[in-house]
Design a protein around this motif. Sequence first.
Motif, short mmCIF file in Angstrom:
data_model
loop_
_atom_site.label_atom_id
_atom_site.label_comp_id
_atom_site.label_asym_id
_atom_site.label_seq_id
_atom_site.Cartn_x
_atom_site.Cartn_y
_atom_site.Cartn_z
N UNK A 185 -5.54 2.00 -2.64
CA UNK A 185 -5.03 1.12 -3.48
C UNK A 185 -5.94 -0.07 -3.31
N UNK A 186 -5.67 -1.19 -4.42
CA UNK A 186 -6.49 -2.38 -4.22
C UNK A 186 -6.24 -2.99 -2.93
N UNK A 187 -4.78 -3.05 -2.53
CA UNK A 187 -4.38 -3.61 -1.12
C UNK A 187 -2.97 -2.92 -0.83
N UNK A 188 -2.59 -3.27 0.39
CA UNK A 188 -1.07 -2.78 0.56
C UNK A 188 -0.30 -3.64 1.40
N UNK A 189 0.86 -3.79 1.04
CA UNK A 189 1.80 -4.79 1.78
C UNK A 189 2.21 -3.89 3.18
N UNK A 245 3.98 8.14 -7.92
CA UNK A 245 3.74 6.90 -7.30
C UNK A 245 2.50 6.23 -7.53
N UNK A 246 1.45 7.00 -8.33
CA UNK A 246 -0.04 6.57 -8.65
C UNK A 246 0.27 5.51 -9.92
N UNK A 247 -0.55 4.49 -9.80
CA UNK A 247 -0.68 3.47 -10.85
C UNK A 247 -0.19 1.92 -10.35
N UNK A 263 -1.48 -1.75 -7.11
CA UNK A 263 -2.03 -0.63 -7.86
C UNK A 263 -2.42 0.41 -6.95
N UNK A 264 -1.86 1.69 -6.82
CA UNK A 264 -2.14 2.90 -6.26
C UNK A 264 -3.27 3.79 -7.23
N UNK A 265 -4.26 3.89 -6.71
CA UNK A 265 -5.46 4.41 -7.52
C UNK A 265 -5.53 5.67 -7.33
N UNK A 266 -5.16 6.29 -6.10
CA UNK A 266 -5.43 7.64 -5.68
C UNK A 266 -4.11 8.19 -4.49
N UNK A 267 -3.48 8.91 -4.77
CA UNK A 267 -2.52 9.42 -3.74
C UNK A 267 -2.18 10.90 -4.08
#
Length: 276
Positions: free
Chosen positions: A197-201, A156-158, A177-181
């Motif tokens: 992430x940069x942001x989340x919905x 799910x990263x990326x 963009x998920x940068x860490x999980x």
Amino acid sequence: MDGRTRLRLDVSYDGTDFSGWAVQPDRRTVAGVLGEALDLLLGAGTATGLTVAGRTDAGVHATGQVCHVDLPGDVWQERKSTLLRRLARLLPVDVRVRAVTEVPAEFDARFSATFRRYEYRVTDAPYGAEPLHRHLTLAWPRPLDLDALNAAAAGLVGEHDFAAYCRRKENATTLREVTRLDWRREPDGLLVATVQADAFCQAMVRSLVGAMLVAGDGRRPVEWPASLLSHRERSSHVTVAPAHGLTLVAVGYPDDPAGYARRAEVTRRLRVPAEA
């Protein structure tokens, strides 16, 4: 913003008894409580433009929330040495302003942010959650495998379209963009997921956790959460994890204040505001 000073407020709260961040009629919310305290302390309408980095849902906690407000410059100069302690006396015990910092007018708590970082806490102990931690920890009824959780997380990263994991809003993108999980198991056995992430919905973090948990307990293959990224609508197979296990722990901003306005411009161009 002639004659006004912008202030960054670092905020923590226990979300248990709040109906989320955003002000709602006849509901207790973090923004509502904070706004009332500022009005009582400074005078109604003196603090304006309360803007938050991420509007958390009902029941979600925060140790690293950030917001900003604008005050008349003379009011800030008069109150800056006492504002933090006075807020501590006025605010209820389940919300704290931990720091008040003067920032450039270009700082925007929401649009200048470069990342949001959340943690989700789960216990798979057979007896459930420790009583003192029950408001912060999800009790999972099945044993969880740490390696399986991390294998599910890796897919799910990326940068992806997370439509399967989001409550879609009109004219809002679900590209993130998920940068860490990743997951870790603490010495006491508690499992903690870190999601950045940069942001989340809206509902995205809890939906990701819900999908990973069923891979972690063996009911789904570890590839299953990533396979849903091909969907262009919210997946009915994903269960949203309960709110009380989730905490907003950090919000990042450019190291150089000169980058605040540039980052805000990029963010506004990419997407409309969304919730985690």
